[in-house]
Scaffold this active site. Structure first.
Site, PDB file in Angstrom:
ATOM      1  CG  ASP A  90     -15.082  -0.969  -1.285  1.00  0.00           C
ATOM      2  OD1 ASP A  90     -16.274  -0.936  -1.611  1.00  0.00           O
ATOM      3  OD2 ASP A  90     -14.498  -2.020  -0.990  1.00  0.00           O
ATOM      4  CG  ASP A 270     -10.888  -2.069   4.589  1.00  0.00           C
ATOM      5  OD1 ASP A 270     -11.366  -3.095   4.068  1.00  0.00           O
ATOM      6  OD2 ASP A 270     -10.077  -1.329   3.993  1.00  0.00           O
ATOM      7  CB  CYS A 308     -10.283 -10.653  25.727  1.00  0.00           C
ATOM      8  SG  CYS A 308     -11.606  -9.953  24.704  1.00  0.00           S
ATOM      9  CB  CYS A 310     -15.105  -9.220  24.189  1.00  0.00           C
ATOM     10  SG  CYS A 310     -14.912 -11.019  23.991  1.00  0.00           S
ATOM     11  CB  CYS A 313     -13.342 -13.155  26.902  1.00  0.00           C
ATOM     12  SG  CYS A 313     -12.456 -13.594  25.392  1.00  0.00           S
ATOM     13  CG  HIS A 339     -12.881 -13.070  20.834  1.00  0.00           C
ATOM     14  ND1 HIS A 339     -12.422 -12.618  22.055  1.00  0.00           N
ATOM     15  CD2 HIS A 339     -11.773 -13.474  20.135  1.00  0.00           C
ATOM     16  CE1 HIS A 339     -11.103 -12.767  22.104  1.00  0.00           C
ATOM     17  NE2 HIS A 339     -10.685 -13.281  20.959  1.00  0.00           N
TER      18      HIS A 339
END
Length: 375
Positions: A90, A270, A308, A310, A313, A339
């Site tokens: 940015d 974002d 989830c 991931c 998890c 996570h």
């Protein structure tokens, strides 16, 4: 940069963006790596566990420390950080405005004081381009004139006029650099301003979208206005943005914000929310938020989110995460951040798949239904 629309479902779009460093499939969420690192993670975590195709770094922060010239000498952002996929930077204008003291804006640029040592600096549209060329980002944002809301109509009008002038200077300067063989693998996006006023948004969008940019962002939202005002502003702005170029909504937001704005036609997002909330003990799930410090999780053997997949998890219990958080163990920050970012990235993937199947409205209804069942 190459851009194509793979499928439309209503106003929602599944697109593909090709940069020099990665193939980005939208809708996409960009994890925020303000100073060249996503807080609590490193490039190995990103590239082997989370696998985002693009992350964000901040021009203001990298300019002040370690310095854009240092980054350039160390292989630019990709070589310095070892993150091999795409970067968006940015412009730094928001940070100059919000973090610096005694900010002064004139027709040439922004004078601000460093939040680190109080030293004075001056950002012009051209200087911001030069900094981002040194950083080597795949997508760079132009300097715009920010307005703190609420503001008078006169101030907002002056803001969009100055933003358009700075945008033309930015585009001309950047294309001249490319004609010289510099920054040929980089791309430049403009930022539409105008507060929540539909007429100002139209004027800003029409002015900027006539210029030579690779994509367009909607800026100046998620700064205190209501969700309804944000969604309405996006809805009235998108019709004036080119179909054939990426659309980026800056600094947004909650999972609900992502779903609602993909529904309206946004491609790129974002926000610091998933990483910041992770560090503060709030974890995102398919059924809403988990405040991990609560005593009810002391003996909870379940994963954060049973839906989830991931690595957190699959491996750890809510009880263990609660223990790490309360013990102020640094490991907690990494696991919670992994996570939350996995949740956000997976949410975007789910939305893309739903658009490609022509079932986005069904996905949207199911998304809210899961939350209602758990309220």
């Amino acid at each position: 940069m190459e851009f194509r629309i793979d499928k439309r479902d209503g106003d929602a779009r599944a697109c593909t963006i090709e940069t020099a460093h990665s193939t980005i499939r939208t809708p996409v969420f960009m994890p925020v790596g303000t100073v060249g690192a996503v807080k609590a993670l490193d490039a190995v975590d990103l590239q082997t566990i989370l696998k985002p195709d693009i992350i964000l770094a901040n021009t203001y922060h990298m300019y002040l420390r370690p310095g854009d010239e240092t980054v350039a000498k160390m292989g630019k952002l990709h070589g310095f950080t070892r993150f091999e996929k795409s970067f968006l930077t940015d412009s730094g204008g928001f940070q100059a405005f919000s973090l610096g003291d005694n900010v002064k804006i004139d027709d040439e640029g922004i004078m601000f004081c460093s939040h680190i040592d109080g030293s004075k600096h001056y950002f012009t549209p051209e200087k911001v381009i030069d900094i981002q060329i040194n950083l080597g980002s795949d997508i760079m944002m132009i300097l715009d004139d920010l307005v703190a809301l609420p503001a008078t109509k006169e101030r907002i009008a002056a803001s969009i006029e100055r933003t358009s002038r700075w945008a033309q200077r930015s585009a001309d300067y950047f294309r001249a650099k490319q004609d010289q063989g510099i920054a040929t693998e980089q791309n430049i996006f403009a930022i539409i301003q105008g507060g929540t006023d539909p007429e100002f948004r139209r004027r800003s969008a029409e002015s900027l979208c006539e210029m030579d940019f690779d994509g367009f962002a909607i800026g100046g939202l998620s700064v205190g206005e209501s969700n309804a005002e944000m969604y309405d502003t996006v809805s009235v702005t998108i019709p004036f943005m080119p179909e054939e170029k990426p659309r980026y909504l800056m600094g947004v937001g909650t999972p609900e914000d992502l779903v609602e704005n993909v529904y309206r036609g946004i491609d790129m997002f974002d926000c610091v929310m998933p990483t910041r909330n992770a560090r503060n003990g709030t974890l995102f799930t398919s059924f809403g938020k988990v405040t991990i410090k609560k005593a009810i999780y002391t003996l909870d053997e379940n994963p954060i989110d049973p839906e989830c997949d991931c690595m957190v998890c699959r491996t750890y219990s809510r009880a263990y995460l609660r223990h790490l958080f309360r013990a102020k163990e640094l490991t907690y920050f990494r696991l919670a951040t992994i996570h939350n970012l996995h949740y956000y990235l997976h949410l975007m993937s789910q939305m893309r798949d739903a658009i490609l199947r022509g079932e986005f409205e069904t996905f949207r209804k199911d998304f809210y239904e899961k939350r209602r069942k758990c309220d």
